[in-house]
Design an enzyme around this catalytic site. Structure first.
Site, PDB file in Angstrom:
ATOM      1  N   VAL A   1       0.875  -1.165   0.000  1.00  0.00           N
ATOM      2  CA  VAL A   1       0.000   0.000   0.000  1.00  0.00           C
ATOM      3  C   VAL A   1       0.912   1.215   0.000  1.00  0.00           C
ATOM      4  O   VAL A   1       1.962   1.208   0.655  1.00  0.00           O
ATOM      5  CB  VAL A   1      -0.906   0.020   1.255  1.00  0.00           C
ATOM      6  N   CYS A   2       0.503   2.238  -0.732  1.00  0.00           N
ATOM      7  CA  CYS A   2       1.201   3.520  -0.680  1.00  0.00           C
ATOM      8  C   CYS A   2       2.672   3.329  -1.047  1.00  0.00           C
ATOM      9  O   CYS A   2       2.991   2.534  -1.929  1.00  0.00           O
ATOM     10  CB  CYS A   2       0.994   4.119   0.720  1.00  0.00           C
ATOM     11  N   THR A   3       3.574   4.007  -0.358  1.00  0.00           N
ATOM     12  CA  THR A   3       4.987   3.911  -0.725  1.00  0.00           C
ATOM     13  C   THR A   3       5.627   2.584  -0.308  1.00  0.00           C
ATOM     14  O   THR A   3       6.825   2.390  -0.522  1.00  0.00           O
ATOM     15  CB  THR A   3       5.782   5.090  -0.133  1.00  0.00           C
TER      16      THR A   3
ATOM     17  N   THR B   1       1.749   3.570  -6.394  1.00  0.00           N
ATOM     18  CA  THR B   1       2.250   3.990  -5.089  1.00  0.00           C
ATOM     19  C   THR B   1       1.491   5.263  -4.708  1.00  0.00           C
ATOM     20  O   THR B   1       0.452   5.562  -5.301  1.00  0.00           O
ATOM     21  CB  THR B   1       3.785   4.215  -5.118  1.00  0.00           C
TER      22      THR B   1
ATOM     23  N   ALA C   1      -2.603   1.984  -4.268  1.00  0.00           N
ATOM     24  CA  ALA C   1      -2.153   3.381  -4.246  1.00  0.00           C
ATOM     25  C   ALA C   1      -2.113   3.863  -2.787  1.00  0.00           C
ATOM     26  O   ALA C   1      -1.974   3.057  -1.868  1.00  0.00           O
ATOM     27  CB  ALA C   1      -3.076   4.233  -5.118  1.00  0.00           C
TER      28      ALA C   1
END
Lengths: 209, 209
Positions: free
Chosen positions: A99-101, A119, A149
């Site tokens: 998830v995310c970075t 990301t 994302a």
């Protein structure tokens, strides 16, 4: 099904708790929060600590790995124990999710070579540096890699993963169990939808400028 | 702005982490996770612990109170330290927010008399026992009480609350910061939208029958 959720200092809590709330409810799921060292791991805001109950090496054969992002991701980009563990367990995982970075950590560890990924919206192009293919979708599936994302996208990604594990009906039951019928009061959750002034304000807050 | 987020054994993690991720990023926010006793508080699934850093009585004048739900709510329905604290701080809070069955605790403490409220979809009618008016909306605002429906609804409720505190532009920036552009793979997040068989499956999982 053993699910390892990775914590590191400066993680964003919702990145991991969103997927946890879905995946932890899969039949037979055994979730273990892992970190380089067991104990309390403090988040990015500095006001929430989650307990890591095991060291990375204590969880040598998870079926599923989940790694989130957050400002602390920047300290996890060099080769070291986390990257080595990610590469090792990747040999036997059924699914690896970020998830995310968190995807930048997977990519830096060498796991997303030539794979489509996403990301956090502000860092999308960073993926290219590590051989991944930036993809402007909220949830990207490439082989066994499920990449969400930013932050709240982990819920959507986890429901997508759940449908692959228990089928659409089972995933829908989980959606209802977490009453995920989103009704945000605004439609400003992506850079393309938010007013320009809001995007600039968010960037100022995120980049501290 | 002092924000107290209440933990108790058997809480549902996303109930509190969703709002936390939004409200903790408000300008000047100081979040404190509180519980009857400080220390690790174990959630409903038994695999996630969040650290309560203060006792209830150590946080005597929060500006905002957030209380989530979860199966552990059932053990918080009798008059006792939590109810007394909720009533006491309610005299000076600017906002009181609940998610999921957290509203049943507020109601049992006497704070939702004749107020419109919601809760987890399976328990909606329970509110009536405590003098509240069950309302089938995802986010219900009545005076200073911001009441969210089940689990993930805390994110929508928190953005609604954020807009009241910092205005719509500020709330939209927070929505973008947590990249909340929900795209669930299914439309099964409420009892009225999920297929009948999915509702029955979810009930079986929730009620253990």
């Amino acid at each position: 099904m053993k699910i390892a959720i990775v914590l590191y200092p400066g993680f964003t809590a919702l990145d991991v708790v969103g997927p946890y709330e879905v995946l932890g409810r899969l039949p037979g799921a055994e979730v273990v929060f892992v970190a380089e060292e067991p104990g309390l791991v403090l988040n990015d805001q500095g006001s929430l600590s989650i307990q890591a109950v095991a060291k990375l090496e204590d969880m040598s054969h998870p079926d599923v790995v989940v790694i989130g992002g957050g400002p602390g991701q920047l300290d996890q980009m060099s080769d070291g124990p986390l990257h080595r563990w990610l590469r090792q367990v990747d040999q036997t995982t059924q699914w690896t999710m970020s998830v995310c970075t968190g995807s930048l950590i997977l990519a830096a560890a060498g796991l997303l070579q030539n794979r489509r990924a996403t990301t956090y919206w502000l860092q999308l192009e960073e993926l290219r540096k590590f051989g991944a293919i930036p993809t402007d979708e909220r949830v990207v599936t490439d082989g066994k890699y499920l990449i969400g994302a930013g932050v709240s996208a982990g819920i959507d990604a986890a429901l997508t993963l759940a449908s692959k594990i228990v089928g659409d009906d089972g995933a829908q039951a989980l959606q209802l169990i977490i009453e995920y019928d989103p009704q945000p009061p605004f439609d400003a959750g992506s850079e393309s939808k938010a007013p320009r002034s809001v995007v600039e304000d968010a960037k100022r807050q995120l980049l501290g400028s």
